[in-house]
Each structure stands twice: as C-alpha cells, then as structure tokens.
Design an enzyme around this catalytic site. Sequence first.
Site, PDB file in Angstrom:
ATOM      1  N   SER A 195       0.834  -1.202   0.000  1.00 16.47           N
ATOM      2  CA  SER A 195       0.000   0.000   0.000  1.00 16.47           C
ATOM      3  C   SER A 195       0.863   1.244   0.000  1.00 16.47           C
ATOM      4  CB  SER A 195      -0.860  -0.018   1.268  1.00 16.47           C
ATOM      5  OG  SER A 195      -1.448   1.236   1.485  1.00 16.47           O
TER       6      SER A 195
ATOM      7  N   TYR B 155      -1.638  -0.965  10.878  1.00 18.14           N
ATOM      8  CA  TYR B 155      -1.995  -1.567   9.584  1.00 18.14           C
ATOM      9  C   TYR B 155      -0.883  -1.304   8.562  1.00 18.14           C
ATOM     10  CZ  TYR B 155      -3.765  -1.367   4.846  1.00 18.14           C
ATOM     11  OH  TYR B 155      -3.872  -1.481   3.487  1.00 18.14           O
TER      12      TYR B 155
ATOM     13  N   LYS C 124       2.064  -3.867   6.468  1.00 19.39           N
ATOM     14  CA  LYS C 124       2.412  -3.884   5.037  1.00 19.39           C
ATOM     15  C   LYS C 124       3.921  -3.711   4.874  1.00 19.39           C
ATOM     16  CE  LYS C 124      -1.712  -4.322   3.220  1.00 19.39           C
ATOM     17  NZ  LYS C 124      -2.076  -5.610   2.614  1.00 19.39           N
TER      18      LYS C 124
HETATM   19  N1  UFG Z   1     -12.871  10.999   3.522  1.00 23.48           N
HETATM   20  C1  UFG Z   1     -13.912  11.832   3.882  1.00 23.48           C
HETATM   21  N2  UFG Z   1     -15.060  11.278   4.391  1.00 23.48           N
HETATM   22  C2  UFG Z   1     -15.208   9.928   4.550  1.00 23.48           C
HETATM   23  C3  UFG Z   1     -14.132   9.074   4.194  1.00 23.48           C
HETATM   24  C4  UFG Z   1     -12.975   9.643   3.686  1.00 23.48           C
HETATM   25  O1  UFG Z   1     -13.820  13.049   3.741  1.00 23.48           O
HETATM   26  O2  UFG Z   1     -16.266   9.490   5.032  1.00 23.48           O
HETATM   27  C5  UFG Z   1     -11.651  11.583   2.947  1.00 23.48           C
HETATM   28  C6  UFG Z   1     -10.416  11.322   3.779  1.00 23.48           C
HETATM   29  O3  UFG Z   1     -10.305  12.289   4.804  1.00 23.48           O
HETATM   30  C7  UFG Z   1      -9.310  11.386   2.721  1.00 23.48           C
HETATM   31  C8  UFG Z   1      -9.993  10.860   1.464  1.00 23.48           C
HETATM   32  O4  UFG Z   1     -11.394  10.982   1.698  1.00 23.48           O
HETATM   33  O5  UFG Z   1      -8.940  12.714   2.504  1.00 23.48           O
HETATM   34  C9  UFG Z   1      -9.675   9.400   1.171  1.00 23.48           C
HETATM   35  O6  UFG Z   1      -9.965   8.625   2.337  1.00 23.48           O
HETATM   36  P1  UFG Z   1     -10.084   7.017   2.291  1.00 23.48           P
HETATM   37  O7  UFG Z   1     -10.405   6.561   3.675  1.00 23.48           O
HETATM   38  O8  UFG Z   1     -10.985   6.611   1.190  1.00 23.48           O
HETATM   39  O9  UFG Z   1      -8.640   6.569   1.854  1.00 23.48           O
HETATM   40  P2  UFG Z   1      -7.237   6.846   2.582  1.00 23.48           P
HETATM   41  O10 UFG Z   1      -6.436   7.625   1.587  1.00 23.48           O
HETATM   42  O11 UFG Z   1      -7.343   7.369   3.920  1.00 23.48           O
HETATM   43  O12 UFG Z   1      -6.760   5.352   2.783  1.00 23.48           O
HETATM   44  C10 UFG Z   1      -6.466   4.518   1.747  1.00 23.48           C
HETATM   45  C11 UFG Z   1      -6.757   3.059   2.116  1.00 23.48           C
HETATM   46  C12 UFG Z   1      -5.887   2.603   3.218  1.00 23.48           C
HETATM   47  C13 UFG Z   1      -4.465   2.893   2.913  1.00 23.48           C
HETATM   48  C14 UFG Z   1      -4.266   4.339   2.524  1.00 23.48           C
HETATM   49  C15 UFG Z   1      -2.873   4.561   2.032  1.00 23.48           C
HETATM   50  O13 UFG Z   1      -8.091   2.904   2.486  1.00 23.48           O
HETATM   51  O14 UFG Z   1      -6.047   1.214   3.353  1.00 23.48           O
HETATM   52  O15 UFG Z   1      -5.137   4.682   1.465  1.00 23.48           O
HETATM   53  O16 UFG Z   1      -2.673   5.820   1.555  1.00 23.48           O
HETATM   54  F1  UFG Z   1      -3.686   2.629   3.975  1.00 23.48           F
END
Ligand code: UFG
Length: 344
Positions: A129, A153, A157
């Site tokens: 990841s 988590y 990885k």
């Molecule tokens: N977000 C919101 N509201 C929500 C969910 C997410 O505003 O309900 C925002 C987050 O703050 C972030 C963006 O959307 O700015 C993306 O969030 P995600 O949770 O979809 O994805 P992340 O980038 O946080 O995480 C993903 C994977 C993880 C991994 C990570 C690595 O889900 O497993 O990328 O960068 F570890």
Amino acid sequence: MADRIIVTGGAGYIGSHVCVDLLSAGKSLLIIDDFSNSSPEAVRRIQELAEGDIRLLKSDLADPAQRERIIDAARDFRAQGAIHLAGLKAVGESVTEPERYYRVNLGSALTLIDALKATGGKLIVFSSSATVYGDRNKSPVDETGLLGPTNPYGRTKYFIEEMLRDLHVSDPGWKIANLRYFNPVGAHPSGRIGEDPNGVPNNLFPYIAQVAVGRREKLRVFGDDYDTRDGTGVRDFIHVCDLARGHRAALDHLAREKAPGVVDVNLGTGLGYSVLEAVAAFKRASNRDIPYEIAPRREGDIAEIYANPSKAKALLGWTAEKSLDDMCADHWRWQRENPTGYGE
Ligand code: UFG
C-alpha cells in the site's frame, strides 16, 4: 510462465477483480479465503464472469491449526506462485487492536511462504500500500520515497515487504513484487462484483455510494482547511480493474525475469483528485444528490498523496487507463444493482 496461481483473499474486493482478470488470461487459480470480510457469493460471480479453473479453500491463513491443510492444498494444486491479498485492512481498528493486526497479517504471509516452499513456486506478488510512505514525501511519490507508515496496519504492510526482501536474501531464487496501491475504487463494468464493506464504510467511495443510493443520509468531508486546491484531501484514485491488470503484469514480469529479485512498484494513475472533486464526479455519474457536511479533519490523514507511476510503465508495461468518470460510473452501477452488496 506461471499459470497455477494461489490468490489469498481472492473473494475480497480487490481479489475478486484480480481473479476475473487472471482467469480471463487463462491462469488456473486456488483461492484461499476465510470469508471473514468477503462472501462466497463473490466466488460464484467470479465464475459467472470468467470461465476457467478455480479451486476454493475456505481457510484462515493465520490459524496455526489450519496450516497443514493449506500446505497440502497448495502442494496438491502444484502452485507456481501466489498473489497475496489476504489480511485485515482497517486503519482505525489497527490502532485499537494492534496485536490482532500483527498476528493475522504477518502470520498469514508466513503460512503462504511455507505453502509455496512445499510446492517450489518461488514467486509472490504482494498487496502492499502507498500507506508505507506515510506522511514524509512530497507528491508525486516514487518508489525511492521515504518509508514511514503511521499506524499498525501500514506497518504490517511495511514489515511484510521487508520479510519478503529477507526471504529473497536467504534464497535468491525467490521473485517478489511489492505492489504499492494508491486508492482503489470502482467496480467491474458488469456490475456483478464490487466493494461490499462490513458496517459503516471507512473509505470515501463506498460511503459516497451509500449516500447516493439512500442508505446513508450524508457524507462527512473530513477537513476543508488543508493546503490543497479546494482545502479537502487529495488522493490518487485508481480503478480496481486497472489495479487487477497491474497484478497480472507483475506476475508475468516476475515469471519471465531471468535475474530474479525484489521489485517495489507503485500502482496509481499519477493524478490527484480532491474529495470534493470526487463527490462532484460521483454526482454526475449517478445523477443523484450527494449531501455532505464539512467535519473536522480525521486523525492520521495527510493532505495530499499521489503516485509517480513511471516505474510500473517502464518495468511492467502497465499504465492505468480508466478515468475518474469511469470509476464513478462503474462504482455506481455496482451500488445501484446491489444496494446491499452481496446480501446475506
Ligand atoms: N474521507 C472523507 N469522508 C469519509 C471518508 C474519507 O472526507 O467518510 C476523505 C479522507 O479524509 C481522505 C480521502 O477521503 O482525505 C480518502 O480517504 P479514504 O479513507 O478513502 O482513503 P485513505 O487515503 O485514507 O486510505 C487509503 C486506504 C488505506 C491505505 C491508505 C494509504 O483505504 O487502506 O489509502 O494511503 F492505507
């Protein structure tokens, strides 16, 4: 060529798309999945979408009592390699239950290594990841970026990547690809397989999709005061079918490589879109209203991360092809046609 492949976590969101892609390319598969966060229905639909030879072993790779059974199945299948996707993946949960994350994720990888040792198939494509980069790099991030995951988590990885590197040092016959995914979204264009999260979605796209279909009232946008174009977080969203194709490209690369080794490869598009841009694109694709409110920043989030994907192109001949609009259209089709996912 490596044609007999174990896919751990093959019934999951990414795994199901990987299986359809590999079967369509003529590979035979042994899916090992415990269905703890996936459904046997996904395996049925994989078979509906792609003809080919699938064996299924319902087993928990992290359970020592099932280890021998898994090794026997791999031997019987005469596995030539594996795509390893099984594992726990919720960032927040990993902070409150770190031992479970280390036990399950590291334990599963070790059992898979034992199973491959029993078959002589020394080839692993690992589902890593972008989270291994943590918050220490300026985007676009390439594979030489500083590593520093910020939660358990992400550290599992990172540790598995390192474990696989050590395995190669111990026996240079091993060939390893650590695939560092950015943000996988979308679904198979048929609408038959897609992401089916347990409970309240943690991730942006499944949440937006459930708001669009009327299962949830509104999206909470975590922070609008980041130093980005519109103040919301920026991510590299990648279509899950592009991602699946990247696994096959990695597998074929390892199989033909004369000088085996360990390669780390980003799988992303190289484009960053903000949360609000993703919401607007989903709204266009679904023709539904997506109510949202601005909420405080989510702990552990970073402002912006997107890939430099040039190594994947140079090494694997792979580039992402699908646009944000494709991702939204396909994610929406899956959600609309399967409002409660795979059901019971
Ligand atoms: N977000 C919101 N509201 C929500 C969910 C997410 O505003 O309900 C925002 C987050 O703050 C972030 C963006 O959307 O700015 C993306 O969030 P995600 O949770 O979809 O994805 P992340 O980038 O946080 O995480 C993903 C994977 C993880 C991994 C990570 C690595 O889900 O497993 O990328 O960068 F570890």
